[in-house]
Design a protein around this motif. Structure first.
Motif, mmCIF file in Angstrom:
data_model
loop_
_atom_site.group_PDB
_atom_site.id
_atom_site.type_symbol
_atom_site.label_atom_id
_atom_site.label_comp_id
_atom_site.label_asym_id
_atom_site.label_seq_id
_atom_site.Cartn_x
_atom_site.Cartn_y
_atom_site.Cartn_z
ATOM 1 N N TYR A 89 0.842 -1.187 0.000
ATOM 2 C CA TYR A 89 0.000 0.000 0.000
ATOM 3 C C TYR A 89 0.885 1.249 0.000
ATOM 4 O O TYR A 89 1.903 1.306 0.697
ATOM 5 C CB TYR A 89 -0.895 0.034 1.242
ATOM 6 C CG TYR A 89 -1.719 -1.216 1.446
ATOM 7 C CD1 TYR A 89 -2.811 -1.499 0.644
ATOM 8 C CD2 TYR A 89 -1.395 -2.129 2.462
ATOM 9 C CE1 TYR A 89 -3.574 -2.644 0.830
ATOM 10 C CE2 TYR A 89 -2.149 -3.274 2.656
ATOM 11 C CZ TYR A 89 -3.232 -3.528 1.840
ATOM 12 O OH TYR A 89 -3.983 -4.668 2.027
ATOM 13 N N ALA A 108 -2.100 6.218 1.179
ATOM 14 C CA ALA A 108 -3.441 5.621 1.099
ATOM 15 C C ALA A 108 -3.936 5.346 2.518
ATOM 16 O O ALA A 108 -3.262 4.662 3.293
ATOM 17 C CB ALA A 108 -3.399 4.323 0.306
ATOM 18 N N GLU A 120 -5.867 3.746 5.722
ATOM 19 C CA GLU A 120 -6.254 2.375 6.027
ATOM 20 C C GLU A 120 -7.727 2.122 5.747
ATOM 21 O O GLU A 120 -8.129 0.991 5.464
ATOM 22 C CB GLU A 120 -5.932 2.046 7.481
ATOM 23 C CG GLU A 120 -4.440 1.929 7.764
ATOM 24 C CD GLU A 120 -4.145 1.360 9.132
ATOM 25 O OE1 GLU A 120 -5.059 0.733 9.725
ATOM 26 O OE2 GLU A 120 -3.011 1.536 9.617
ATOM 27 N N TYR A 179 -8.181 0.367 2.507
ATOM 28 C CA TYR A 179 -7.529 -0.919 2.263
ATOM 29 C C TYR A 179 -8.492 -1.991 1.775
ATOM 30 O O TYR A 179 -8.150 -2.778 0.879
ATOM 31 C CB TYR A 179 -6.823 -1.409 3.537
ATOM 32 C CG TYR A 179 -5.513 -0.732 3.844
ATOM 33 C CD1 TYR A 179 -5.085 0.394 3.141
ATOM 34 C CD2 TYR A 179 -4.669 -1.227 4.849
ATOM 35 C CE1 TYR A 179 -3.881 1.011 3.434
ATOM 36 C CE2 TYR A 179 -3.457 -0.628 5.138
ATOM 37 C CZ TYR A 179 -3.069 0.504 4.432
ATOM 38 O OH TYR A 179 -1.872 1.111 4.721
ATOM 39 N N LEU A 188 -9.152 -1.353 -1.793
ATOM 40 C CA LEU A 188 -7.926 -1.626 -2.533
ATOM 41 C C LEU A 188 -7.722 -3.127 -2.702
ATOM 42 O O LEU A 188 -7.383 -3.608 -3.793
ATOM 43 C CB LEU A 188 -6.718 -1.007 -1.827
ATOM 44 C CG LEU A 188 -6.599 0.520 -1.874
ATOM 45 C CD1 LEU A 188 -5.517 0.992 -0.902
ATOM 46 C CD2 LEU A 188 -6.278 0.996 -3.288
ATOM 47 N N ASN A 189 -7.933 -3.882 -1.619
ATOM 48 C CA ASN A 189 -7.791 -5.339 -1.691
ATOM 49 C C ASN A 189 -8.763 -5.942 -2.695
ATOM 50 O O ASN A 189 -8.397 -6.794 -3.510
ATOM 51 C CB ASN A 189 -8.026 -5.960 -0.318
ATOM 52 C CG ASN A 189 -6.907 -5.655 0.654
ATOM 53 O OD1 ASN A 189 -5.828 -5.239 0.262
ATOM 54 N ND2 ASN A 189 -7.180 -5.854 1.933
ATOM 55 N N LYS A 209 1.461 -8.271 3.515
ATOM 56 C CA LYS A 209 1.124 -6.848 3.424
ATOM 57 C C LYS A 209 2.297 -5.959 3.831
ATOM 58 O O LYS A 209 2.904 -6.159 4.882
ATOM 59 C CB LYS A 209 -0.109 -6.566 4.279
ATOM 60 C CG LYS A 209 -1.354 -7.293 3.766
ATOM 61 C CD LYS A 209 -2.530 -7.179 4.714
ATOM 62 C CE LYS A 209 -3.776 -7.827 4.105
ATOM 63 N NZ LYS A 209 -3.554 -9.268 3.789
ATOM 64 N N THR A 250 3.966 -1.635 3.302
ATOM 65 C CA THR A 250 3.644 -0.232 3.014
ATOM 66 C C THR A 250 4.855 0.437 2.386
ATOM 67 O O THR A 250 5.975 0.293 2.867
ATOM 68 C CB THR A 250 3.253 0.519 4.304
ATOM 69 O OG1 THR A 250 2.129 -0.136 4.906
ATOM 70 C CG2 THR A 250 2.880 1.961 3.983
ATOM 71 N N SER A 277 -0.887 1.969 -4.998
ATOM 72 C CA SER A 277 -0.705 0.679 -4.337
ATOM 73 C C SER A 277 -0.543 -0.402 -5.395
ATOM 74 O O SER A 277 -1.079 -0.290 -6.504
ATOM 75 C CB SER A 277 -1.898 0.361 -3.436
ATOM 76 O OG SER A 277 -2.004 1.304 -2.389
ATOM 77 N N TYR A 332 -10.455 2.007 -9.461
ATOM 78 C CA TYR A 332 -10.811 2.026 -8.049
ATOM 79 C C TYR A 332 -12.195 2.638 -7.918
ATOM 80 O O TYR A 332 -12.415 3.797 -8.282
ATOM 81 C CB TYR A 332 -9.792 2.848 -7.254
ATOM 82 C CG TYR A 332 -10.095 2.949 -5.772
ATOM 83 C CD1 TYR A 332 -9.551 2.038 -4.871
ATOM 84 C CD2 TYR A 332 -10.917 3.961 -5.274
ATOM 85 C CE1 TYR A 332 -9.811 2.117 -3.519
ATOM 86 C CE2 TYR A 332 -11.187 4.053 -3.914
ATOM 87 C CZ TYR A 332 -10.641 3.128 -3.040
ATOM 88 O OH TYR A 332 -10.919 3.224 -1.699
ATOM 89 N N ASN A 365 -6.345 4.976 -4.670
ATOM 90 C CA ASN A 365 -7.638 5.375 -4.118
ATOM 91 C C ASN A 365 -8.056 6.782 -4.534
ATOM 92 O O ASN A 365 -9.169 7.206 -4.271
ATOM 93 C CB ASN A 365 -7.613 5.280 -2.591
ATOM 94 C CG ASN A 365 -6.562 6.174 -1.968
ATOM 95 O OD1 ASN A 365 -5.366 5.936 -2.152
ATOM 96 N ND2 ASN A 365 -6.978 7.200 -1.235
#
Length: 335
Positions: A56, A60, A62, A65, A68-69, A80, A82, A105, A124, A157
């Motif tokens: 990530y 971005a 949390e 997330y 994003l996932n 995972k 960062t 990401s 996204y 994002n």
């Protein structure tokens, strides 16, 4: 009888392995833009990874997330990480940035040996937030940096240029114990910057990025091969190779002389980097050239699932178990 058993086993194994398909599973920090809808190598210069990662961008939140996932197809098997500003300085080394600017990401997973690099840029929440760098650029630049046999998914994002995404790729390789040479990554990042102008000039042609990056890949292959044969191509020779490569792709007239000069200068840096002396690079880049040359748009790998998803790994395990059972059954016939 033992000889017959061994020969029969080997013959069956050879037939099955030969026919079976086993599922396999300037780079600058991001520039914020207006939203737009829309195999293990035998040398130390070329690397793949042993498992999947999601990295990530530090910028971005949390709270993003989960989306994003979902966007990148990340499941619980992905380690995972960062990507921070310090990672950018470590792996890119082109000035300084801030955590807030690290927005893109990436998810990266190993794929079949000989598959090269494939990249998907995903929307996204319905928005195309990677507004500048193309999937074909990411793929060829990653290959030139020393990455191979992976699938990469990129998203963000919010709307950004996408230039910092490679930091996440390089960090994932490092986390996997595969440290890329800084000269190689620097040269590759220069190629990313150098090709952006030509792609921007041809923004209305969706096939142009694939053709350009295939041409650049072919030039890098020739330059590397010449170097390994004892010939160091100068700028004029690289320009001649590039001109021919662009003509072969049918885009010579679409690529301005100034853009070509910028690309040649970046390829000189590539020529002087360690990866250009790697025989495995010459072989591996061919795979990525084939991936990018006929690709258009953001999706280079249209497989529904990651190669190393839980379902795929179960399928591989089942196939391996079935194969061992078959061999055992054949051996029993002669006992």
């Amino acid at each position: 009888m033992k000889k017959r058993t061994l020969m029969t086993t080997l013959m069956v194994a050879a037939l099955l392995c030969g026919g079976a398909v086993v599922p396999a599973v300037q780079a600058h920090a991001d520039t914020t833009t207006q939203a737009i809808s829309s195999s293990s190598s035998t040398t130390s210069t070329t690397h793949t990874i042993s498992k999947s990662y999601v990295v990530y961008g530090a910028g971005a939140p949390e709270s993003a997330y989960a989306t994003l996932n979902s966007t990148m197809g990340v499941d619980s098997s992905f380690e995972k990480l960062t990507a921070t500003a310090s990672d950018y300085e470590k792996y890119i080394g082109n000035g300084t940035t801030t955590n807030a600017a690290m927005i893109s990401s990436v998810a990266i997973a190993p794929s079949d040996p000989g598959s090269g690099v494939r990249v998907n840029i995903k929307k996204y929440d319905g928005e195309s937030n990677i507004t500048q760098v193309t999937a074909q650029q990411y793929a060829m630049v990653a290959q030139m940096a020393g990455v191979t046999d992976v699938t990469i998914v990129v998203t963000a994002n919010r709307a950004v240029s996408g230039e910092s995404a490679l930091t996440g790729v390089y960090k994932a390789l490092a986390a996997d114990g595969q440290n890329l040479d800084s000269q190689n990554t620097s040269a590759a990042n220069q190629v990313l910057d150098a090709t952006q102008g030509a792609i921007n000039e041809n923004s209305g042609d969706s096939s142009y990025p694939g053709k350009l990056m295939a041409a650049v890949g072919n030039v890098s292959k020739q330059v590397a091969q010449d170097k390994q044969d004892g010939q160091t191509d100068d700028s004029a020779q690289i320009q001649a190779i590039l001109t021919k490569a662009l003509e072969n792709q049918g885009i010579a007239s679409k690529t301005s002389s100034s853009a070509q000069t910028t690309i040649v200068n970046a390829l000189i840096t590539f020529r002087d980097s360690p990866i250009s002396s790697s025989k495995t690079y010459v072989n591996n880049v061919t795979n990525t050239i084939n991936n990018v040359k006929n690709s258009t748009g953001d999706l280079m790998n249209k497989s529904k699932n990651w190669a190393n998803s839980e379902a795929a790994k179960t399928a591989v395990k089942d196939a391996q178990n079935w194969f061992q059972k078959l061999i055992a059954w054949i051996q029993n016939l002669f006992n």
